[in-house]
Design an enzyme around this catalytic site. Structure first.
Site, PDB file in Angstrom:
ATOM      1  CG  HIS A  66      28.286  28.435  -9.474  1.00  0.00           C
ATOM      2  ND1 HIS A  66      29.359  27.593  -9.723  1.00  0.00           N
ATOM      3  CD2 HIS A  66      27.682  27.955  -8.364  1.00  0.00           C
ATOM      4  CE1 HIS A  66      29.391  26.659  -8.812  1.00  0.00           C
ATOM      5  NE2 HIS A  66      28.384  26.832  -7.972  1.00  0.00           N
ATOM      6  CB  ILE A  88      18.957  21.171 -11.143  1.00  0.00           C
ATOM      7  CG1 ILE A  88      18.087  20.137 -11.826  1.00  0.00           C
ATOM      8  CG2 ILE A  88      20.068  20.517 -10.336  1.00  0.00           C
ATOM      9  CD1 ILE A  88      18.805  19.363 -12.920  1.00  0.00           C
TER      10      ILE A  88
HETATM   11  P1  5GP Z   1      28.237  24.475  -5.893  1.00  0.00           P
HETATM   12  O1  5GP Z   1      28.028  23.259  -5.032  1.00  0.00           O
HETATM   13  O2  5GP Z   1      29.322  24.225  -6.918  1.00  0.00           O
HETATM   14  O3  5GP Z   1      28.432  25.739  -5.140  1.00  0.00           O
HETATM   15  O4  5GP Z   1      26.876  24.703  -6.670  1.00  0.00           O
HETATM   16  C1  5GP Z   1      26.531  23.992  -7.815  1.00  0.00           C
HETATM   17  C2  5GP Z   1      25.038  24.106  -7.957  1.00  0.00           C
HETATM   18  O5  5GP Z   1      24.700  23.752  -9.267  1.00  0.00           O
HETATM   19  C3  5GP Z   1      24.270  23.171  -7.020  1.00  0.00           C
HETATM   20  O6  5GP Z   1      23.398  23.930  -6.195  1.00  0.00           O
HETATM   21  C4  5GP Z   1      23.526  22.251  -7.978  1.00  0.00           C
HETATM   22  O7  5GP Z   1      22.240  21.907  -7.522  1.00  0.00           O
HETATM   23  C5  5GP Z   1      23.492  23.066  -9.260  1.00  0.00           C
HETATM   24  N1  5GP Z   1      23.460  22.272 -10.462  1.00  0.00           N
HETATM   25  C6  5GP Z   1      24.283  21.234 -10.776  1.00  0.00           C
HETATM   26  N2  5GP Z   1      23.981  20.739 -11.997  1.00  0.00           N
HETATM   27  C7  5GP Z   1      22.944  21.502 -12.477  1.00  0.00           C
HETATM   28  C8  5GP Z   1      22.201  21.483 -13.694  1.00  0.00           C
HETATM   29  O8  5GP Z   1      22.425  20.669 -14.581  1.00  0.00           O
HETATM   30  N3  5GP Z   1      21.222  22.411 -13.825  1.00  0.00           N
HETATM   31  C9  5GP Z   1      20.952  23.335 -12.851  1.00  0.00           C
HETATM   32  N4  5GP Z   1      19.956  24.198 -13.080  1.00  0.00           N
HETATM   33  N5  5GP Z   1      21.649  23.384 -11.684  1.00  0.00           N
HETATM   34  C10 5GP Z   1      22.626  22.472 -11.501  1.00  0.00           C
END
Ligand code: 5GP
Ligand code: ZN
Length: 114
Positions: free
Chosen positions: A100, A31
């Site tokens: 992820h 997103i």
């Molecule tokens: P992290 O910071 O945990 O490695 O990555 C989480 C990722 O999830 C971030 O890049 C963030 O932009 C993405 N993200 C968080 N909420 C959503 C959502 O509701 N939809 C999508 N498509 N991505 C999300």
């Protein structure tokens, strides 16, 4: 897990730009993209992060990297290269508590990461 945003996307309760979906893995566009191509590859099983993996998940981890290759080819970034990264815990920069893998490409990546 009911309050997990990625579980909601997997169930279809929250919309996302889906790139891939099967029993074990889904992939959708981030997103808040950090590169021209930024896709998240997400196991359908809710695991908090890498530390929740067991030996039984080893084939799944192989599938993650094979799917990353397939998606990279479909976005046309295989020739220029890309990065697959997973963030674990607070110092790892993890913000969503469902394991992820980020597939990033379409521009040169820098190293070391921030
Ligand atoms: P992290 O910071 O945990 O490695 O990555 C989480 C990722 O999830 C971030 O890049 C963030 O932009 C993405 N993200 C968080 N909420 C959503 C959502 O509701 N939809 C999508 N498509 N991505 C999300
Ligand atoms: Zn979840």
């Amino acid at each position: 897990m009911s309050d997990c945003i990625f579980c909601k996307i997997i169930k279809g309760d929250v919309t996302a730009k889906l790139v891939h979906s099967d029993e074990r893995l889904v992939a959708f566009e981030d997103i808040n993209p950090q590169a021209p191509v930024h896709v998240l590859i997400v196991p359908t099983e809710h695991l908090n992060n890498n530390l929740a993996l067991t030996a039984a998940h080893a084939p799944l981890m192989g599938e993650v990297f094979l799917l990353a290759n397939t998606i990279a080819r479909s976005y046309g970034i295989d020739a220029t290269g890309f990065r697959v990264v997973t963030n674990c815990g607070s110092h790892g920069g993890q913000t969503v508590g469902h394991i992820h893998f980020h597939l990033l490409g379409g521009r040169p990546m820098t190293w070391p990461p921030g």
